[in-house]
Design a protein around this motif. Sequence first.
Motif, mmCIF file in Angstrom:
data_model
loop_
_atom_site.group_PDB
_atom_site.id
_atom_site.type_symbol
_atom_site.label_atom_id
_atom_site.label_comp_id
_atom_site.label_asym_id
_atom_site.label_seq_id
_atom_site.Cartn_x
_atom_site.Cartn_y
_atom_site.Cartn_z
ATOM 1 N N ALA A 54 0.840 -1.223 0.000
ATOM 2 C CA ALA A 54 0.000 0.000 0.000
ATOM 3 C C ALA A 54 0.863 1.256 0.000
ATOM 4 N N GLU A 55 1.856 1.269 -0.901
ATOM 5 C CA GLU A 55 2.702 2.468 -0.971
ATOM 6 C C GLU A 55 1.895 3.706 -1.382
ATOM 7 N N ASN A 56 0.796 3.482 -2.094
ATOM 8 C CA ASN A 56 -0.029 4.636 -2.515
ATOM 9 C C ASN A 56 -0.681 5.322 -1.313
ATOM 10 N N VAL A 57 -0.760 4.581 -0.208
ATOM 11 C CA VAL A 57 -1.414 5.131 0.991
ATOM 12 C C VAL A 57 -0.402 5.732 1.968
ATOM 13 N N HIS A 58 0.716 5.023 2.111
ATOM 14 C CA HIS A 58 1.678 5.404 3.164
ATOM 15 C C HIS A 58 2.973 5.994 2.616
ATOM 16 N N GLY A 59 3.170 5.971 1.291
ATOM 17 C CA GLY A 59 4.429 6.431 0.691
ATOM 18 C C GLY A 59 5.262 5.244 0.229
ATOM 19 N N GLN A 60 6.204 5.516 -0.691
ATOM 20 C CA GLN A 60 7.037 4.428 -1.207
ATOM 21 C C GLN A 60 7.794 3.724 -0.087
ATOM 22 N N ASP A 61 8.218 4.505 0.914
ATOM 23 C CA ASP A 61 8.946 3.882 2.040
ATOM 24 C C ASP A 61 7.994 3.555 3.196
ATOM 25 N N GLY A 62 6.701 3.828 3.012
ATOM 26 C CA GLY A 62 5.737 3.510 4.054
ATOM 27 C C GLY A 62 5.657 4.540 5.166
ATOM 28 N N MET A 63 6.559 5.546 5.102
ATOM 29 C CA MET A 63 6.667 6.529 6.203
ATOM 30 C C MET A 63 6.686 7.953 5.653
ATOM 31 N N GLY A 64 5.910 8.175 4.608
ATOM 32 C CA GLY A 64 5.757 9.542 4.104
ATOM 33 C C GLY A 64 6.877 10.022 3.203
ATOM 34 N N ASP A 65 7.821 9.152 2.860
ATOM 35 C CA ASP A 65 8.919 9.498 1.916
ATOM 36 C C ASP A 65 9.639 10.763 2.342
ATOM 37 N N LEU A 66 9.966 10.831 3.620
ATOM 38 C CA LEU A 66 10.642 12.019 4.178
ATOM 39 C C LEU A 66 12.153 11.940 4.042
ATOM 40 N N GLY A 67 12.633 10.796 3.554
ATOM 41 C CA GLY A 67 14.093 10.629 3.511
ATOM 42 C C GLY A 67 14.664 10.422 4.908
ATOM 43 N N LEU A 68 13.852 9.813 5.790
ATOM 44 C CA LEU A 68 14.301 9.571 7.170
ATOM 45 C C LEU A 68 15.570 8.723 7.158
ATOM 46 N N PRO A 69 16.527 9.036 8.038
ATOM 47 C CA PRO A 69 17.729 8.200 8.093
ATOM 48 C C PRO A 69 17.390 6.786 8.565
ATOM 49 N N ILE A 70 18.249 5.828 8.181
ATOM 50 C CA ILE A 70 18.060 4.452 8.642
ATOM 51 C C ILE A 70 18.870 4.280 9.923
ATOM 52 N N PRO A 71 18.192 4.039 11.051
ATOM 53 C CA PRO A 71 18.912 3.935 12.327
ATOM 54 C C PRO A 71 19.953 2.813 12.314
ATOM 55 N N ASP A 72 20.964 2.970 13.158
ATOM 56 C CA ASP A 72 22.011 1.948 13.260
ATOM 57 C C ASP A 72 21.514 0.838 14.189
ATOM 58 N N MET A 73 20.534 0.082 13.706
ATOM 59 C CA MET A 73 19.969 -1.026 14.480
ATOM 60 C C MET A 73 19.979 -2.272 13.601
ATOM 61 N N GLN A 74 20.037 -3.425 14.229
ATOM 62 C CA GLN A 74 20.010 -4.694 13.511
ATOM 63 C C GLN A 74 18.858 -5.548 14.033
ATOM 64 N N ALA A 75 18.225 -6.293 13.117
ATOM 65 C CA ALA A 75 17.230 -7.267 13.579
ATOM 66 C C ALA A 75 17.957 -8.470 14.178
ATOM 67 N N GLU A 76 17.266 -9.149 15.083
ATOM 68 C CA GLU A 76 17.827 -10.374 15.659
ATOM 69 C C GLU A 76 17.971 -11.437 14.575
ATOM 70 N N LYS A 77 18.821 -12.439 14.806
ATOM 71 C CA LYS A 77 18.977 -13.496 13.809
ATOM 72 C C LYS A 77 17.783 -14.452 13.812
ATOM 73 N N GLU A 78 17.132 -14.597 14.963
ATOM 74 C CA GLU A 78 16.004 -15.520 15.104
ATOM 75 C C GLU A 78 14.826 -15.036 14.260
ATOM 76 N N HIS A 79 14.147 -15.947 13.594
ATOM 77 C CA HIS A 79 12.988 -15.584 12.780
ATOM 78 C C HIS A 79 11.831 -15.188 13.704
ATOM 79 N N ALA A 80 10.998 -14.301 13.223
ATOM 80 C CA ALA A 80 9.874 -13.810 14.034
ATOM 81 C C ALA A 80 8.969 -14.936 14.520
ATOM 82 N N VAL A 81 8.719 -15.914 13.665
ATOM 83 C CA VAL A 81 7.823 -17.011 14.055
ATOM 84 C C VAL A 81 8.430 -17.805 15.209
ATOM 85 N N GLU A 82 9.734 -18.073 15.109
ATOM 86 C CA GLU A 82 10.420 -18.796 16.203
ATOM 87 C C GLU A 82 10.420 -17.954 17.477
ATOM 88 N N ALA A 83 10.637 -16.647 17.294
ATOM 89 C CA ALA A 83 10.692 -15.759 18.465
ATOM 90 C C ALA A 83 9.331 -15.689 19.151
#
Length: 319
Positions: free
Chosen positions: A77-106
Motif C-alpha cells: 500500500a505504498e499509494n497510501v503510506h508512501g514508497q517507504d511507508g513513512m511519508g517518503d521524508l528521507g528519514l535516516p536508517i537507524p544503526d539497528m540490527q534485527a535479531e537473527k532468530e525468525h519472528a515465528v520462532e521468536a
Amino acid sequence: MRKIIIDTDTGSDDAVAILMALREPTVEVVAVTTVCGNVNMEQATINAFRSIEAADTYVPPVYKGAYRPLMRDAVTAENVHGQDGMGDLGLPIPDMQAEKEHAVEALIRIVKENPGEIEIVAIGPVTNLALAMMKDPEAMKLVKHIYSMGSGGYGMGNVTSVAEFNVFVDAEAYKVMVDFPVPKTIIGYDICSLPGAFIEENEIDEMKNEGPVSQFAIDCNSTLIDYCKRVWGSRKLDLPDPYAMAAALWPETVLEEHECHCFVCTADDPAYGQVVVDYRKFDAVNKDKLEKRRPNANVIKLMDTALFKKKLRECLKTE
Ligand code: RIB
Ligand code: CA
C-alpha cells in the motif's frame, strides 16, 4: 508489568502505535515482529527501527517475519503510506540490527518463556501469527490475549467494500488466527472512521507543535494525510492501528464490544477477505449448546474518540 509483542507491517499509522506502546509506562514491549503488508518486510523492519528510535525510550528486539502471505502474492500500500511507508521524508536508517532468530520462532519462544503473560498487538496481516499457531499450537495456546486491527468490524472494508487491508492481504492467515482458541479482541476499520475519530486538520497542526515525537507521528503520516484528502475531501488522518493499540493499552477507551462469531471468507471470489461478524445476543442463547458458530472473538463496536485523542497526545507530547 504487562508484556506485549507488536506484530507490524510498519506503515505510518503502525509507527504511531509503536510510539504509543514504547512510551506507555504500564507495559513492556518485549519484541517487535515484522511482516509484509503496507510495504515489504525488509522496509517494514527499517520503519520499525525508525519508530523505535523516534519513541526515544528503550529499544526492544526486532525480529523479521514473513516475506509474503501464506497462499497469495504480496499486496502492498505504498499509494497510501508512501514508497517507504513513512511519508517518503528521507528519514535516516537507524544503526539497528534485527535479531537473527525468525519472528515465528521468536513468537513461539517468548510465549513459552512467559506462559499466560504475553499479549500480542497485531497491526498488520497476521501471517506470522498463523505460522506460529500452525508450527506450535500448544505453545501458542499460552498467549494471554491477541488484539488485532483487522476486518471492517461492523462496517465496510477499505480495500473492497467488504475486505479490510490486513485481512485482504492474507485472509487464510486471518482465518487461522480467528479460529485459534485464545482470547482475542478485534478492532475493525469502522472504529477509526467513527464520527470524531479522525485527527482533524486543526489537531494535526497542533500536534506538529507538541515536541519531536508528536511531530514525527504527524510528519511520517504526510502521505496518508494526502491520501485522506483525496478520499475524504479534507486534510485529516485516520489511525486504525493506534486505535487498536489504544484498546490494548487503555481499556477505558473501549465503550462497547460484543462476543461474536467471526467467519473469514477465503474463497477466491469478490468476498475474499470479508470477515462476517455474527453478533447475535449470545447471552440470549446457551453458548454451550451451540454446535457451530460459537463466539471466537470480542469485536469492539464503539471507542471514546475524545479520550483516545487526549491520551494519544499526552503520550506523545514532550516539552
Ligand atoms: O486497513 C488498515 C490497516 O492496513 C492498518 O493496519 C494499516 O497500517 C494497514 O496495515
Ligand atoms: Ca498496519
